[in-house]
Design a protein around this motif. Structure first.
Motif, PDB file in Angstrom:
ATOM      1  N   MET A   1       0.834  -1.191   0.000  1.00  0.00           N
ATOM      2  CA  MET A   1       0.000   0.000   0.000  1.00  0.00           C
ATOM      3  C   MET A   1       0.874   1.248   0.000  1.00  0.00           C
ATOM      4  O   MET A   1       1.866   1.315   0.724  1.00  0.00           O
ATOM      5  N   ILE A   2       0.503   2.238  -0.809  1.00  0.00           N
ATOM      6  CA  ILE A   2       1.233   3.506  -0.822  1.00  0.00           C
ATOM      7  C   ILE A   2       0.887   4.279   0.445  1.00  0.00           C
ATOM      8  O   ILE A   2      -0.289   4.460   0.777  1.00  0.00           O
ATOM      9  N   VAL A   3       1.900   4.738   1.160  1.00  0.00           N
ATOM     10  CA  VAL A   3       1.663   5.441   2.421  1.00  0.00           C
ATOM     11  C   VAL A   3       1.884   6.944   2.298  1.00  0.00           C
ATOM     12  O   VAL A   3       1.426   7.708   3.157  1.00  0.00           O
ATOM     13  N   SER A   4       2.599   7.390   1.266  1.00  0.00           N
ATOM     14  CA  SER A   4       2.802   8.830   1.089  1.00  0.00           C
ATOM     15  C   SER A   4       2.980   9.155  -0.387  1.00  0.00           C
ATOM     16  O   SER A   4       3.513   8.360  -1.163  1.00  0.00           O
ATOM     17  N   LEU A   5       2.519  10.351  -0.755  1.00  0.00           N
ATOM     18  CA  LEU A   5       2.602  10.848  -2.124  1.00  0.00           C
ATOM     19  C   LEU A   5       3.173  12.252  -2.073  1.00  0.00           C
ATOM     20  O   LEU A   5       2.759  13.073  -1.241  1.00  0.00           O
ATOM     21  N   ALA A   6       4.136  12.541  -2.966  1.00  0.00           N
ATOM     22  CA  ALA A   6       4.788  13.855  -2.961  1.00  0.00           C
ATOM     23  C   ALA A   6       4.840  14.414  -4.376  1.00  0.00           C
ATOM     24  O   ALA A   6       5.224  13.714  -5.314  1.00  0.00           O
ATOM     25  N   ILE A   7       4.426  15.671  -4.521  1.00  0.00           N
ATOM     26  CA  ILE A   7       4.472  16.360  -5.812  1.00  0.00           C
ATOM     27  C   ILE A   7       5.028  17.756  -5.584  1.00  0.00           C
ATOM     28  O   ILE A   7       4.604  18.461  -4.659  1.00  0.00           O
ATOM     29  N   SER A   8       5.948  18.165  -6.425  1.00  0.00           N
ATOM     30  CA  SER A   8       6.535  19.490  -6.305  1.00  0.00           C
ATOM     31  C   SER A   8       6.695  20.110  -7.692  1.00  0.00           C
ATOM     32  O   SER A   8       7.270  19.493  -8.590  1.00  0.00           O
ATOM     33  N   GLY A   9       6.154  21.315  -7.856  1.00  0.00           N
ATOM     34  CA  GLY A   9       6.360  22.059  -9.090  1.00  0.00           C
ATOM     35  C   GLY A   9       5.454  21.674 -10.230  1.00  0.00           C
ATOM     36  O   GLY A   9       5.714  22.053 -11.375  1.00  0.00           O
ATOM     37  N   MET A 194       4.148  -0.362 -10.334  1.00  0.00           N
ATOM     38  CA  MET A 194       3.605   0.885 -10.876  1.00  0.00           C
ATOM     39  C   MET A 194       2.846   0.656 -12.183  1.00  0.00           C
ATOM     40  O   MET A 194       1.849   1.324 -12.454  1.00  0.00           O
ATOM     41  N   ARG A 195       3.318  -0.289 -12.969  1.00  0.00           N
ATOM     42  CA  ARG A 195       2.628  -0.577 -14.227  1.00  0.00           C
ATOM     43  C   ARG A 195       1.248  -1.179 -14.006  1.00  0.00           C
ATOM     44  O   ARG A 195       0.400  -1.122 -14.895  1.00  0.00           O
ATOM     45  N   SER A 196       1.027  -1.760 -12.844  1.00  0.00           N
ATOM     46  CA  SER A 196      -0.257  -2.401 -12.583  1.00  0.00           C
ATOM     47  C   SER A 196      -1.283  -1.453 -11.956  1.00  0.00           C
ATOM     48  O   SER A 196      -2.419  -1.849 -11.711  1.00  0.00           O
ATOM     49  N   TRP A 197      -0.894  -0.201 -11.669  1.00  0.00           N
ATOM     50  CA  TRP A 197      -1.875   0.775 -11.201  1.00  0.00           C
ATOM     51  C   TRP A 197      -2.932   0.983 -12.292  1.00  0.00           C
ATOM     52  O   TRP A 197      -2.628   0.934 -13.489  1.00  0.00           O
ATOM     53  N   ARG A 198      -4.164   1.248 -11.882  1.00  0.00           N
ATOM     54  CA  ARG A 198      -5.247   1.471 -12.858  1.00  0.00           C
ATOM     55  C   ARG A 198      -5.918   2.813 -12.627  1.00  0.00           C
ATOM     56  O   ARG A 198      -6.100   3.236 -11.477  1.00  0.00           O
ATOM     57  N   PHE A 199      -6.302   3.436 -13.734  1.00  0.00           N
ATOM     58  CA  PHE A 199      -6.913   4.759 -13.711  1.00  0.00           C
ATOM     59  C   PHE A 199      -8.177   4.742 -14.560  1.00  0.00           C
ATOM     60  O   PHE A 199      -8.173   4.203 -15.669  1.00  0.00           O
ATOM     61  N   TYR A 200      -9.228   5.357 -14.032  1.00  0.00           N
ATOM     62  CA  TYR A 200     -10.471   5.472 -14.797  1.00  0.00           C
ATOM     63  C   TYR A 200     -11.008   6.893 -14.640  1.00  0.00           C
ATOM     64  O   TYR A 200     -11.345   7.329 -13.542  1.00  0.00           O
ATOM     65  N   ASP A 201     -11.060   7.592 -15.755  1.00  0.00           N
ATOM     66  CA  ASP A 201     -11.620   8.942 -15.733  1.00  0.00           C
ATOM     67  C   ASP A 201     -12.404   9.271 -16.996  1.00  0.00           C
ATOM     68  O   ASP A 201     -12.893  10.387 -17.150  1.00  0.00           O
ATOM     69  N   HIS A 202     -12.551   8.307 -17.898  1.00  0.00           N
ATOM     70  CA  HIS A 202     -13.248   8.607 -19.152  1.00  0.00           C
ATOM     71  C   HIS A 202     -14.072   7.400 -19.602  1.00  0.00           C
ATOM     72  O   HIS A 202     -13.934   6.926 -20.723  1.00  0.00           O
ATOM     73  N   LEU A 308      -3.241  -0.455  -6.792  1.00  0.00           N
ATOM     74  CA  LEU A 308      -3.780   0.896  -6.654  1.00  0.00           C
ATOM     75  C   LEU A 308      -4.807   1.141  -7.757  1.00  0.00           C
ATOM     76  O   LEU A 308      -4.543   0.894  -8.932  1.00  0.00           O
ATOM     77  N   LEU A 309      -5.973   1.639  -7.350  1.00  0.00           N
ATOM     78  CA  LEU A 309      -7.040   2.002  -8.276  1.00  0.00           C
ATOM     79  C   LEU A 309      -7.370   3.470  -8.054  1.00  0.00           C
ATOM     80  O   LEU A 309      -7.669   3.877  -6.929  1.00  0.00           O
TER      81      LEU A 309
END
Length: 385
Positions: A1-9, A194-202, A308-309
């Motif tokens: 399980m991902i425990v932290s996410l970081a984005i900068s810029g 990471m390749r097995s993460w799935r995204f649904y937005d469309h 991750l979904l």
């Protein structure tokens, strides 16, 4: 399980570090940065597919996705005592993305390219630094693999960092070019994760939506991003997934209804039997909301749950009465896969926020920057150039 996410810029995410739960719900007003947060996670997944540079190009290039405000926002600026203004830069222009799960962490730093008069690709960003480490936060002692410019070093069995690549192109990631089952197994493990993460937005539900048309079907444990293979995906759940849970999910949303998958000359089609009707409705006859809910059922009841979904505004076109069963379905799915859900629907967010292990973040803008109030950021360190 991902425990932290970081984005900068990245766009309005000047420096955002968030803890993640088994179920993480993200809300906020229009323009608060929800879509930027969603796209930043997709961009991280694209790194493992070797598509990060092309994905940034489709968004208009690095310069159009970089944080457009000042490098530092002072307290006086926040309090309105002085105008928001830039100054001499103290650090390099960069877009940084990273995350940590329960055993490994990864971060990437993309920057402006060095000008080359012989190249037509001077607007492509360069990968300056990458790092893979053990544990939740990078330190001097836990790095497993590191990339600086064209050089990649990995930790060998004797505890020495040895070079495995010296000429890695600035547009290639060590994830795709240095992962090796013998010399860099941890990189390979993280890349495949990471390749097995799935995204649904469309998930399309318009009159011309692919899901409304009979299609050739094969076993489909993972619904496609546009939902074209809905009939095959639902039949796959019936055969190798949990058919009882499927029936219960449909009845919960549409009391007394059931679905049937028919095959004619190899073409799969969804039929929906509803209480009071003398014949089933074909997919082409279903309302947008009904079709979308069937698509969400196929997403959430997949026989092969991903680590991750990520769902972006799943409530689109749904009637408010469907939000209750959707919340129950998401909660059930979160027991077997980690979910990040971005939503405008406060009703849905409120229902999910009461679930055990759920984190709820409400984004807002402050001087153009996306911020989250009342959140203690987890420990984090970016790799240095």
């Amino acid at each position: 399980m991902i425990v932290s996410l970081a984005i900068s810029g990245y766009r309005s995410l000047r420096n955002l570090i968030l803890p993640l739960g088994r179920l993480t719900v993200v809300t906020g007003a229009n323009g608060s940065g929800k879509s930027s947060l969603y796209r930043s996670i997709r961009l991280l997944a694209d790194v493992a597919q070797g598509r990060a540079i092309s994905s940034l190009a489709r968004e208009g290039g690095l310069t159009s996705t970089l944080w457009a405000g000042p490098e530092i926002i002072s307290r006086a600026m926040k309090q309105g005592e002085v105008p928001v203004q830039g100054g001499a830069r103290r650090s390099s222009v960069s877009l940084k993305l990273g995350f940590a799960d329960e055993d490994y962490g990864y971060a990437i730093d993309l920057g402006l390219p060095q000008s080359d008069s012989t190249s037509y690709f001077n607007y492509d960003p360069e990968i300056k630094v990458e790092s893979l480490w053990a544990g939740e936060a990078l330190s001097r002692h836990n790095q497993i693999a590191g990339r600086s410019g064209p050089s990649v070093k990995v930790l060998d069995s004797h505890g020495h960092r040895v070079p495995v690549l010296q000429t890695l192109a600035s547009f290639d990631s060590m994830m795709t070019h240095a992962a090796d089952p013998k010399d860099a197994l941890e990189l390979l493990v993280m890349r495949e994760r990471m390749r097995s993460w799935r995204f649904y937005d469309h998930l399309r539900t318009d009159r011309e939506a692919p899901a409304r048309v009979p299609r050739i079907g094969t076993r489909t444990p993972v619904l496609s991003s546009d939902g074209a293979d809905l009939a095959a995906a639902l039949r796959t759940i019936q055969e190798i997934g949990d058919p009882v849970q499927l029936e219960e999910a449909i009845d919960d949303a549409f009391p007394g209804a059931r679905i049937e998958i028919t095959v004619t000359d190899g073409l799969f089609e969804v039929l929906m039997h509803q209480s009071g009707l003398l014949r089933p409705l074909r997919a082409s006859e279903l309302s947008d909301g009904t079709l979308r809910y069937l698509l969400l059922i196929a997403v959430l009841l997949t026989p092969r749950p991903p680590p991750l979904l990520v769902l972006n505004e799943p409530e689109t076109s749904l009637h408010p009465r469907l939000l209750d069963p959707l919340a129950r379905l998401v909660t059930q799915t979160a027991e077997r896969t980690q979910i990040i859900l971005v939503t405008h629907a406060q009703t849905l967010a409120s229902q999910l926020s009461g679930c055990e292990g759920c984190l709820h973040f409400e984004l807002r803008k402050e001087l153009g920057e996306t911020v989250v109030d009342g959140v203690e950021p987890p420990r984090w360190a970016w790799p240095k150039r």
